[in-house]
Design a protein around this motif. Structure first.
Motif, short mmCIF file in Angstrom:
data_model
loop_
_atom_site.label_atom_id
_atom_site.label_comp_id
_atom_site.label_asym_id
_atom_site.label_seq_id
_atom_site.Cartn_x
_atom_site.Cartn_y
_atom_site.Cartn_z
N LEU A 170 49.08 36.01 25.56
CA LEU A 170 48.69 36.78 26.74
C LEU A 170 47.18 36.85 26.89
O LEU A 170 46.65 36.80 28.00
CB LEU A 170 49.28 38.20 26.68
N GLU A 180 46.59 43.06 33.31
CA GLU A 180 47.32 44.11 32.60
C GLU A 180 46.97 45.47 33.18
O GLU A 180 45.89 45.67 33.73
CB GLU A 180 47.00 44.09 31.11
N PHE A 186 54.43 32.91 31.10
CA PHE A 186 54.00 32.93 32.50
C PHE A 186 55.21 32.97 33.43
O PHE A 186 55.25 33.75 34.38
CB PHE A 186 53.12 31.70 32.78
N TYR A 188 51.96 43.64 31.57
CA TYR A 188 51.34 42.40 32.02
C TYR A 188 52.06 41.89 33.25
O TYR A 188 53.27 42.02 33.38
CB TYR A 188 51.37 41.36 30.89
N ARG A 189 51.28 41.31 34.15
CA ARG A 189 51.81 40.75 35.39
C ARG A 189 50.96 39.54 35.77
O ARG A 189 49.87 39.35 35.25
CB ARG A 189 51.78 41.79 36.50
N ILE A 190 51.47 38.76 36.68
CA ILE A 190 50.71 37.63 37.20
C ILE A 190 49.54 38.17 38.02
O ILE A 190 49.70 39.09 38.81
CB ILE A 190 51.61 36.73 38.08
N LYS A 206 45.24 35.75 30.11
CA LYS A 206 44.37 36.73 30.76
C LYS A 206 42.95 36.17 30.89
O LYS A 206 42.32 36.29 31.95
CB LYS A 206 44.36 38.03 29.97
N LEU A 237 56.79 36.33 33.46
CA LEU A 237 56.00 37.29 34.24
C LEU A 237 56.08 37.03 35.74
O LEU A 237 55.88 37.95 36.54
CB LEU A 237 54.54 37.29 33.77
N VAL A 244 46.79 36.16 34.29
CA VAL A 244 47.56 37.36 33.98
C VAL A 244 46.62 38.56 33.99
O VAL A 244 45.46 38.46 33.58
CB VAL A 244 48.23 37.21 32.59
#
Length: 105
Positions: free
Chosen positions: A48, A59, A20, A68-70, A52, A23, A57
């Protein structure tokens, strides 16, 4: 506000917290995250998935890779929950401090 345990459970694992945090700095692929961690790519993928599923998170696909990103909405909801805990804690502290001691009665 009811506690949403999914956030706390997702971030309760040290490896997931590290993912986390990575990211937060920048979006990344599974292989990019795995290269920064002492775990395998399948393990990163499992972590992940938990993040998610918790809504922390998101994607997007970039060619063959998933990036992947916050998730800002999930992070905002978690922050609101943390703020609620903080407000309750401060209110309880205020009550404790304002109660007269035995010497004051």
């Amino acid at each position: 506000m009811a506690t949403n345990a999914k956030y706390w459970a997702a971030l309760g694992d040290p490896t997931r917290r590290t993912i986390f945090e990575l990211l937060v700095n920048r979006p990344s692929s599974v292989s990019g995250l795995a290269s920064a961690l002492p775990v395998t790519r399948p393990a990163v993928s499992q972590h992940l998935k938990v993040l998610k599923d918790a809504g922390l998170v998101a994607e997007t696909r970039s060619g063959k890779e998933r990036i992947y990103r916050i998730d800002p909405d999930g992070l905002a909801a978690f922050r609101a929950e943390i703020d609620q805990f903080w407000m309750k804690t401060l209110a309880a502290y205020k009550l404790t401090v304002e109660q007269p001691t035995k010497d004051e009665t």
